[in-house]
Design an enzyme around this catalytic site. Structure first.
Site, PDB file in Angstrom:
ATOM      1  N   ASP A  21      53.718  32.391  40.611  1.00 40.13           N
ATOM      2  CA  ASP A  21      53.012  33.345  41.471  1.00 40.13           C
ATOM      3  C   ASP A  21      53.884  34.558  41.838  1.00 40.13           C
ATOM      4  O   ASP A  21      55.012  34.399  42.297  1.00 40.13           O
ATOM      5  CB  ASP A  21      52.577  32.618  42.747  1.00 40.13           C
ATOM      6  CG  ASP A  21      51.539  33.371  43.541  1.00 40.13           C
ATOM      7  OD1 ASP A  21      51.763  34.557  43.836  1.00 40.13           O
ATOM      8  OD2 ASP A  21      50.497  32.783  43.877  1.00 40.13           O
ATOM      9  N   SER A  38      49.143  38.161  42.579  1.00 36.62           N
ATOM     10  CA  SER A  38      48.362  36.941  42.724  1.00 36.62           C
ATOM     11  C   SER A  38      46.865  37.250  42.705  1.00 36.62           C
ATOM     12  O   SER A  38      46.351  37.746  41.712  1.00 36.62           O
ATOM     13  CB  SER A  38      48.787  36.212  43.999  1.00 36.62           C
ATOM     14  OG  SER A  38      48.310  34.886  44.007  1.00 36.62           O
TER      15      SER A  38
END
Length: 299
Positions: A182, A38
């Site tokens: 993500d 991320s």
């Protein structure tokens, strides 16, 4: 073989930037492997190039307008505290378009390409170090790790963007007939992957405190409550990843140097406040420096 692992954490990535700056510029650590999840994936290409000043500027100058083309949030400042509520107009617009997410974050991909040139990508590919991006294959319910050496420039930028897409608030991506989001949903702190790739010493930046500090205030509207529930779920994934990583490191005689945030930086890492992020970068640098001095004093 030494690795740098940076966890997910949204705007708190600024703290990781400060820690990494100290490790690279003051400690002069040389890394054979960089793995990010991320927000960590946004940092590691520039860190691998040693372009600290550039990534400091790129990261701490990011704003909501550079991330979202459809922003599902309204952020208000009340008595010095940020209160997040739903942007009803944008969310309803998404539903009318039959989108499956509250917002869209295609501007972030554009920002990634603007700040990471193809010449820098080619330079990274000539290095001995590997740069690895963590993503979640939602269709397969598993983590995947994308090495720069297996990607074209466009593919690599795509994976960085996908790794940072905090669903359902940001874009859902379709690649090779699989849906992705993500990396933090499956591997928030990818220590095990670093060990599997041969790391014998790992510097790990975890963008949470080692222990929960104080009482957590839960959201007072459905939207902020949903954000808090996701935060709690990711906190459990983080603890799981750390436990497995520590056990794996012990079994494989791998040295772990873990850098937690000393204080709770924010309860909503989807708020990108330039002033705060610049402060967190300095805090990260100072924390790494103090931790290093403490370790030297014990020797």
């Amino acid at each position: 073989m030494r690795a740098l692992v940076i966890s997910g954490g949204g705007s708190k990535g600024a703290f990781a930037g400060g820690v990494s700056q100290y490790l690279l510029e003051v400690q002069n650590n040389k890394y054979d492997l960089f793995i990010g999840t991320s927000t960590g994936s946004l940092l590691i290409p520039h860190l691998a190039l040693g372009k600290i000043d550039k990534i400091h500027s790129v990261f701490t100058e990011v704003s909501m307008s550079k991330i979202f083309d459809v922003n599902p949030f309204i952020v208000k400042n009340r008595n010095g505290n940020h209160v997040v509520s739903i942007n009803h107009f944008n969310v309803i617009k998404q539903f009318l378009r039959r989108r499956r997410t509250f917002g869209e974050s295609k501007k972030l991909l554009q920002y990634i390409k603007e700040s990471f040139a193809i010449e820098e990508f080619e330079q990274l590919k000539t290095l001995k170090a590997d740069i690895v991006i963590t993503v979640t294959n939602l269709s397969k319910n598993q983590a995947e790790y994308k090495s720069i050496h297996d990607c074209t420039y466009d593919e690599f930028c795509d994976w960085i963007w996908i790794s940072s897409n905090y669903i359902p608030f940001m874009s859902l991506a379709l690649r090779n007939d699989f849906e992705y989001g993500d990396g933090g949903f499956s591997s928030l702190v990818p220590i095990q992957e670093a060990i599997l790739r041969g790391a014998t010493e790992i510097d790990v930046v975890v963008l949470e405190t080692e222990k929960t500090i104080g009482k957590i205030v839960i959201g007072k509207n459905p939207f902020s409550l949903l954000i808090d529930l996701f935060r709690i779920a990711l906190d459990q994934i983080e603890k799981h990843d750390l436990l497995l990583g520590i056990l794996s490191a012990s079994d494989n005689n791998v040295k772990l140097n873990v850098y937690y945030t000393p204080v709770e930086l924010t309860h909503n890492a989807l708020i990108f406040n330039k002033t705060k992020m610049k402060e967190w970068w300095i805090k990260g640098f100072d924390f790494a420096q103090n931790k290093s001095k403490g370790m030297n004093n014990r020797i």
